[in-house]
Design an enzyme around this catalytic site. Structure first.
Site, PDB file in Angstrom:
ATOM      1  N   HIS A 129      -3.497   7.341   2.385  1.00  0.00           N
ATOM      2  CA  HIS A 129      -3.908   5.888   1.734  1.00  0.00           C
ATOM      3  C   HIS A 129      -5.354   5.603   2.480  1.00  0.00           C
ATOM      4  CE1 HIS A 129      -3.917   1.845   0.940  1.00  0.00           C
ATOM      5  NE2 HIS A 129      -3.667   1.231   2.179  1.00  0.00           N
ATOM      6  N   ASN A 144     -10.109  -0.540  -0.325  1.00  0.00           N
ATOM      7  CA  ASN A 144      -8.628  -0.540  -0.249  1.00  0.00           C
ATOM      8  C   ASN A 144      -8.094  -0.928  -1.506  1.00  0.00           C
ATOM      9  OD1 ASN A 144      -5.849  -0.486   0.007  1.00  0.00           O
ATOM     10  ND2 ASN A 144      -5.957  -1.689   2.061  1.00  0.00           N
ATOM     11  N   CYS A 196       0.753  -1.127  -0.209  1.00  0.00           N
ATOM     12  CA  CYS A 196       0.107  -0.089  -0.066  1.00  0.00           C
ATOM     13  C   CYS A 196       0.912   1.464  -0.004  1.00  0.00           C
ATOM     14  CB  CYS A 196      -0.964   0.110   1.292  1.00  0.00           C
ATOM     15  SG  CYS A 196      -2.225  -1.268   1.176  1.00  0.00           S
TER      16      CYS A 196
END
Length: 328
Positions: free
Chosen positions: A255, A285, A116
């Site tokens: 994020h 996500n 990520c």
């Protein structure tokens, strides 16, 4: 000679058509819409259903849109960096596939794996190429087909992830752009967040497939704690390194892993929620794609000279932040 800055001149995205809602997930695991929204902030996510399309498809479409937005031809690109943990193949690189399809004939390309945090690592890497004078135009892509490594019978992971691609064009400029970055890594020896099989340690076998070892696994509580601390710490660190107050920061670009993590980061920075880009509700996500998706969704609200703090935490363990001055 004045040092060059790496500035963003174009932004693009690719979202699959299929929308997987929390309600539909009730058919796969014991959960419900309220439980997911309360704990994560996610209402739906996009899924690339076509089995003949992989991460390269998402990256290619996002790249083409970014190039159009920047008014740059693919033939002008010097390098392509693709941040992903779901490459089409272990090799060739997904960047090589995209390079061929978009016609970036003079560009070299490679994939970068930092989960990520991947887009931030790729963005700073591309920025360094431009600042060194070795490149004038770099295409930075964050793309993941997370549905390809998600076990849809595992409630701890299947509610979180979606598929998407995001891309930016970096060019040499005289001012603004990437001002500073801070990156951290801590080897995840406890395997809090990882894919057990598919690499050289546990290559594919009947046993690994039967035991679902090719799917992502995570210790949710441990990852949540680490991510909350890591994103908040590094975001404050980049502010302090550059003498930025909360008033100086126009936008936090975080994020999109969990709404509670985003909120904790904003509080640590002293930012009102109105200065935080949040789209996790619609996309979930998407790993390396979350930050460029935010830039795309907010591009019409960004003003020249805005101070942006980009922040992420991911598997590895990896985390980092970038201080970027918007110039578009």
């Amino acid at each position: 000679m004045t040092a060059k800055r790496a500035i963003i001149t174009g932004v693009g995205r690719c979202l699959p058509d299929y929308i997987l809602t929390n309600k539909e997930l009730e058919n796969y695991v014991e959960t419900d819409d309220e439980w997911i929204r309360t704990r994560t902030g996610i209402s739906e996510r996009r899924i690339l259903k076509d089995p003949k399309k992989g991460t390269s498809y998402l990256g290619e479409k996002a790249a083409l849109e970014a190039l159009e937005d920047a008014d740059v031809q693919a033939s002008e690109i010097d390098a392509i960096i693709v941040a992903t943990v779901t490459p089409d193949y272990l090799f060739p690189a997904t960047a090589a596939l995209i390079q061929k399809r978009i016609g970036a004939k003079k560009a070299f390309g490679f994939d970068l794996s930092a989960a990520c945090s991947g887009f931030l690592y790729a963005l700073s890497t591309g920025g360094n190429m431009i600042e060194s004078g070795r490149a004038n135009k770099v295409l930075v892509i964050g793309a993941d087909k997370m549905s390809s490594i998600v076990d849809f019978t595992d409630r701890t992971t299947c509610i979180l992830f979606g598929d998407a691609g995001g891309a930016v064009v970096l060019e040499a400029g005289d001012e603004g752009g990437i001002i500073d970055y801070v990156h951290h890594t801590e080897g995840d020896e406890d395997c809090m967040l990882y894919q057990p099989a598919g690499g050289s340690l546990n290559p594919a076998s009947e046993e690994t497939v039967k035991n679902k070892m090719h799917f992502i696994r995570q210790d949710g509580k441990s990852v949540f704690k680490k991510a909350t601390e890591g994103m908040a710490d590094v975001s404050l660190e980049i502010m302090e390194r550059n003498n930025l107050s909360a008033d100086d920061v126009a936008w936090l670009v975080p994020h999109q892993a969990n709404l509670r993590i985003i909120d904790a980061t904003a509080r640590r920075m002293g930012l009102d929620k109105e200065k935080v880009m949040i789209n996790i509700s619609h996309y979930g996500n998407t790993t390396a794609a979350t930050i460029p998706l935010c830039l795309y969704d907010w591009k019409d609200k960004l003003n020249k000279g805005d101070n942006l703090v980009l922040s992420a935490f991911g598997g590895g363990l990896t985390w980092g932040a970038i201080y970027l001055k918007w110039t578009k």
